[in-house]
Design an enzyme around this catalytic site. Sequence first.
Site, PDB file in Angstrom:
ATOM      1  N   HIS A 140      61.037 -23.575-104.387  1.00  0.00           N
ATOM      2  CA  HIS A 140      60.188 -23.455-105.590  1.00  0.00           C
ATOM      3  C   HIS A 140      58.736 -23.166-105.230  1.00  0.00           C
ATOM      4  O   HIS A 140      58.299 -23.398-104.108  1.00  0.00           O
ATOM      5  CB  HIS A 140      60.265 -24.708-106.468  1.00  0.00           C
ATOM      6  CG  HIS A 140      59.814 -25.990-105.851  1.00  0.00           C
ATOM      7  ND1 HIS A 140      60.671 -26.836-105.180  1.00  0.00           N
ATOM      8  CD2 HIS A 140      58.591 -26.584-105.785  1.00  0.00           C
ATOM      9  CE1 HIS A 140      59.992 -27.897-104.758  1.00  0.00           C
ATOM     10  NE2 HIS A 140      58.739 -27.772-105.099  1.00  0.00           N
TER      11      HIS A 140
ATOM     12  N   GLU B 248      55.662 -27.650 -98.614  1.00  0.00           N
ATOM     13  CA  GLU B 248      56.686 -28.706 -98.739  1.00  0.00           C
ATOM     14  C   GLU B 248      57.971 -28.169 -98.134  1.00  0.00           C
ATOM     15  O   GLU B 248      58.278 -26.971 -98.284  1.00  0.00           O
ATOM     16  CB  GLU B 248      56.896 -29.030-100.227  1.00  0.00           C
ATOM     17  CG  GLU B 248      58.011 -30.029-100.511  1.00  0.00           C
ATOM     18  CD  GLU B 248      58.253 -30.254-101.998  1.00  0.00           C
ATOM     19  OE1 GLU B 248      57.727 -29.505-102.839  1.00  0.00           O
ATOM     20  OE2 GLU B 248      58.983 -31.206-102.313  1.00  0.00           O
TER      21      GLU B 248
END
Length: 134
Positions: free
Chosen positions: A7, A130
């Site tokens: 994402h 991340e």
Amino acid sequence: MLGRLNHVAIAVKDAVQAAKVYGAGFDAAISEAVPLPEHGVITVFVTLPNTKIEFIQPLGEASPIAKFLERNADGGIHHVCYEVPDIIEARDRLTKEGARVLGDGNPKIGAHGKPVLFFHPKDFSGALVEIEQA
Ligand SMILES: CC[C@H](C(=O)O)C(=O)SCCNC(=O)CCNC(=O)[C@H](O)C(C)(C)COP(=O)(O)OP(=O)(O)OC[C@H]1O[C@@H](n2cnc3c(N)ncnc32)[C@H](O)[C@@H]1OP(=O)(O)O
Ligand SMILES: [Co+2]
């Protein structure tokens, strides 16, 4: 070792409001708002064919995105999340390359119920990274 782009996160003041134009304008699938108190955010996901947009809104006094929103009052791209086959191996390789893992270095369970870790933006050309266990 690098898997899919899981994402792209956009920090906003109001995640439900921010996702509305994606639903109305792109006819995209929008998730419910999900509070993640352990991460200090509320998330709303927009599903794309090949990845997701993660709208994140501060939750609680100590939200890690509060200062980001002070600096970017209209919101802004906050981080990218890559999937990795083995998050511990990825962490150890990246820290060996000098990347600073954030927090205590132990993976926490993220929005998808999978272990995640973050690395300092200064070690990734100004982009907060991340990683999520695939
Ligand atoms: C895990 C649940 C969910 C999921 O996908 O599963 C999520 O993604 S939750 C997302 C929210 N959680 C986090 O972001 C955790 C990791 N982030 C942090 O620990 C902080 O945001 C941190 C340390 C990256 C920055 O915190 P803060 O802004 O309070 O620190 P500073 O003001 O000291 O900033 C230091 C320096 O970094 C620059 N900065 C900050 N945030 C970003 C960013 N998102 N992208 C790029 N650069 C960033 C900031 O401008 C400072 O730079 P300087 O040149 O020193 O001014
Ligand atoms: Co994320």
